[in-house]
Design a protein around this motif. Structure first.
Motif, PDB file in Angstrom:
ATOM      1  N   MET A 106      36.264  53.173  31.265  1.00  0.00           N
ATOM      2  CA  MET A 106      36.413  51.801  31.733  1.00  0.00           C
ATOM      3  C   MET A 106      35.784  51.641  33.123  1.00  0.00           C
ATOM      4  SD  MET A 106      40.370  51.335  30.431  1.00  0.00           S
ATOM      5  CE  MET A 106      40.432  49.580  30.120  1.00  0.00           C
ATOM      6  N   ILE A 107      35.358  50.424  33.411  1.00  0.00           N
ATOM      7  CA  ILE A 107      34.707  50.085  34.675  1.00  0.00           C
ATOM      8  C   ILE A 107      35.631  49.182  35.492  1.00  0.00           C
ATOM      9  CG2 ILE A 107      32.735  48.933  35.754  1.00  0.00           C
ATOM     10  CD1 ILE A 107      32.064  51.590  34.457  1.00  0.00           C
ATOM     11  N   VAL A 108      35.699  49.433  36.804  1.00  0.00           N
ATOM     12  CA  VAL A 108      36.598  48.707  37.691  1.00  0.00           C
ATOM     13  C   VAL A 108      35.809  47.897  38.716  1.00  0.00           C
ATOM     14  CG1 VAL A 108      38.463  48.916  39.391  1.00  0.00           C
ATOM     15  CG2 VAL A 108      38.347  50.500  37.442  1.00  0.00           C
ATOM     16  N   TYR A 109      36.197  46.625  38.867  1.00  0.00           N
ATOM     17  CA  TYR A 109      35.707  45.775  39.952  1.00  0.00           C
ATOM     18  C   TYR A 109      36.866  45.591  40.927  1.00  0.00           C
ATOM     19  CZ  TYR A 109      31.753  44.951  36.896  1.00  0.00           C
ATOM     20  OH  TYR A 109      30.645  45.141  36.100  1.00  0.00           O
TER      21      TYR A 109
ATOM     22  N   GLY B  18      32.458  49.709  39.468  1.00  0.00           N
ATOM     23  CA  GLY B  18      31.395  48.812  39.006  1.00  0.00           C
ATOM     24  C   GLY B  18      30.944  47.804  40.025  1.00  0.00           C
ATOM     25  N   GLY B  19      31.785  47.540  41.017  1.00  0.00           N
ATOM     26  CA  GLY B  19      31.434  46.548  42.023  1.00  0.00           C
ATOM     27  C   GLY B  19      32.659  45.874  42.581  1.00  0.00           C
ATOM     28  N   TRP B  20      32.470  44.625  43.008  1.00  0.00           N
ATOM     29  CA  TRP B  20      33.488  43.913  43.770  1.00  0.00           C
ATOM     30  C   TRP B  20      33.894  42.603  43.101  1.00  0.00           C
ATOM     31  CZ3 TRP B  20      35.218  46.764  47.738  1.00  0.00           C
ATOM     32  CH2 TRP B  20      34.350  47.724  48.296  1.00  0.00           C
ATOM     33  N   TYR B  21      35.097  42.205  43.415  1.00  0.00           N
ATOM     34  CA  TYR B  21      35.593  40.882  43.030  1.00  0.00           C
ATOM     35  C   TYR B  21      36.017  40.154  44.301  1.00  0.00           C
ATOM     36  CZ  TYR B  21      39.010  37.394  41.475  1.00  0.00           C
ATOM     37  OH  TYR B  21      39.713  36.242  41.292  1.00  0.00           O
ATOM     38  N   ILE B  22      35.554  38.913  44.465  1.00  0.00           N
ATOM     39  CA  ILE B  22      35.959  38.079  45.604  1.00  0.00           C
ATOM     40  C   ILE B  22      37.156  37.252  45.157  1.00  0.00           C
ATOM     41  CG2 ILE B  22      35.257  36.313  47.256  1.00  0.00           C
ATOM     42  CD1 ILE B  22      32.358  37.175  46.826  1.00  0.00           C
ATOM     43  N   PRO B  23      38.369  37.521  45.673  1.00  0.00           N
ATOM     44  CA  PRO B  23      39.581  36.889  45.138  1.00  0.00           C
ATOM     45  C   PRO B  23      39.752  35.405  45.469  1.00  0.00           C
ATOM     46  CG  PRO B  23      40.082  38.954  46.265  1.00  0.00           C
ATOM     47  CD  PRO B  23      38.687  38.577  46.644  1.00  0.00           C
ATOM     48  N   ASP B  24      39.071  34.889  46.471  1.00  0.00           N
ATOM     49  CA  ASP B  24      39.228  33.471  46.828  1.00  0.00           C
ATOM     50  C   ASP B  24      38.577  32.600  45.759  1.00  0.00           C
ATOM     51  OD1 ASP B  24      40.585  34.064  49.184  1.00  0.00           O
ATOM     52  OD2 ASP B  24      38.733  34.276  50.313  1.00  0.00           O
TER      53      ASP B  24
END
Length: 487
Positions: free
Chosen positions: A110-113, A157-163
């Motif tokens: 699995m890949i995580v952001y 896998g990268g980033w998530y911007i929560p706003d």
């Protein structure tokens, strides 16, 4: 006449939808992953790694491969839109906890952001000064430690911007905020993707206008993926178009994919009911997935609370077991989905004002919770009772009924669900009784809510030729879809 016209519309909609059966459709049509929420507390873990491992196993068993961490850094509520560098904190257990999260995900392919800094919950104008500069600073100092330690981890896998922004022209006003954050994150981890999750709210731009704005937003900010929240749980957005709904989520996803390409668009599928933050109907979920066929991924909010049979019943919602089992059965992972393998008959005839003219209880469509006159609602004054007859004897483990709760109109949640099994179609055994968890402190006092009343642990009925279903109520009972499944 209105009801007859609506029924014709419903038939056309069903013909255009993906067919529903007891077997799995293509994997790309189902849920590909989910957000994971580790809480917002600085001191108390919402989910331990042990619990996380169980949830990952459940997600993996359904073919999910993508994980998005909601947030690992938060802005303190007291700081609002001001404050300073010390007004941000790590969600309990982070950043050290992230290594275990990534390792466990990697074991399962699995890949995580990873969620970055969340500030919009406490600051409406999160994209303006001084909050924007404070967020940028926190990324440079604290989020950087994640990049330094884990950017080469095979599960990262990268980033998530929560706003989260909405679906209107205000997206343009927020461009510089997201542009700067995206630039910072990509500088920290070259080649890694950045994901955001805007939402489709009532009064959104038209699908074509929104797609134009979304494409401009993508081109300027450099954000790789927009995971658009479908709003079916938050706002009762309709998955499919009909003559009463100007735009559907399907319309929006179509235009977004046409303008940005499928890889740049994910669908964020809401698993909860309108105004009752509890597990939705699997029939509604099927409609949501059908409407989101074109985006490259379908991720959910929130699997752990609304669909996990291990985490949901304790820390989320007890109805999660029912949705997990029905999802498994409907798409052929395990068991069988029984709602379309037979027919039903009413013991308490519906009102002539709200009749059942087109088999509303198993027509694969849940009625609109904001419209009591929606053709999908069947109304019975007081107790509602019907029998479902199967094509052949079968075990029955789960049964749920989608109901409307609108106290201002005298439409109440059933006080109790009773389910009985018959092995000969004549005599019925003792009832399994399920008291509704809905009460005055939950959603009973709210207007226009939906709920799926169901058993919370397996019925374990054996060799049923029929089941007798009774909804106990002293007011109007409005119901639409019934889901029945075997483990």
């Amino acid at each position: 006449m209105k009801k007859t016209i609506s029924i014709v519309i419903a038939i056309l909609v069903l013909l255009l939808m993906n067919p529903i059966s007891g077997r799995a459709s293509e994997a790309t049509d189902l849920l590909n992953g989910s957000f994971v929420h580790f809480g917002y507390s600085e001191t108390t873990e919402a989910m331990t790694i042990k619990q996380f491992k169980r949830v990952l196993n459940e997600m993996h068993s359904l073919g999910m491969q993508t994980i998005i961490l909601d947030a690992v850094r938060m802005k303190k509520s007291g700081a609002a839109c001001g404050g300073g560098a010390n007004d941000f904190y790590w969600v309990a257990g982070f950043p050290n906890k992230l290594k275990n999260v990534l390792d466990e995900a990697h074991k399962r392919g699995m890949i995580v952001y990873v969620g970055a800094v969340m500030s919009f919950m406490n600051c409406d104008n999160f994209h303006k000064s001084p909050n924007q500069e404070l967020v940028y600073q926190d990324i440079e100092t604290n989020i950087k430690t994640i990049a330094d330690n884990y950017k080469n981890h095979p599960a990262f896998g990268g980033w998530y911007i929560p706003d989260e922004p909405g679906a209107d022209f205000s997206l343009i006003k927020k461009i510089s905020y997201y542009q700067n954050i995206t630039y910072q994150l990509k500088q920290l981890t070259p080649g890694k993707k950045v994901v955001m999750a805007p939402y489709l709210q009532p009064g959104s731009l038209s699908p074509s206008d929104l797609a134009y704005v979304a494409a401009l937003f993508r081109d300027v900010t450099g954000i790789d993926v927009q995971a658009w929240q479908d709003g079916t749980g938050s706002f009762a957005n309709s998955p499919s178009s009909d003559w009463q709904n100007k735009y559907s989520t399907e319309d929006y996803y179509l235009e977004l994919v046409n303008h940005l390409g499928s890889e740049a668009i994910w669908a964020d599928i809401e698993l909860f009911n309108v105004k009752s933050y509890r597990s939705a109907s699997v029939a509604r979920l099927n409609n949501q997935l059908s409407a989101a066929r074109l985006p490259s991924k379908r991720v959910s909010w929130l699997f752990q609370s609304h669909m996990s049979p291990s985490w949901g019943p304790g820390a989320g919602f007890k109805e999660a077991r029912r949705l997990f089992a029905s999802y498994q059965a409907l798409y052929g992972f395990k068991g069988a989905y029984l709602s379309y393998e037979g027919s039903y008959r009413w013991i308490t005839p519906p009102s002539s004002q709200y009749p059942d003219l087109y088999g509303e209880l198993n027509n694969a469509r849940t009625a609109d919770p904001k419209k009591p006159f929606d053709s999908g609602w069947v109304g019975v004054l007081g107790n509602a009772q019907f029998v479902f007859d199967f094509l052949s004897p079968t075990n029955v483990d789960w049964l749920g009924v989608h109901v409307l709760i609108q106290p201002n109109s005298g439409i109440a949640s059933p006080k109790e669900l009773q389910i009985r099994c018959s092995v000969d179609g004549i005599k019925f055994g003792p009832a399994k009784r399920i008291a509704s968890p809905i009460n005055g402190t939950d959603i009973l006092s709210k207007d226009g809510a939906e709920y799926v009343i169901s058993n919370l642990t397996s019925l374990k009925f054996k060799n049923c030729t029929s089941v007798l279903v009774t909804l106990i109520n002293t007011q109007w009972t409005f119901l639409s879809e019934v889901e029945i499944a075997r483990d």
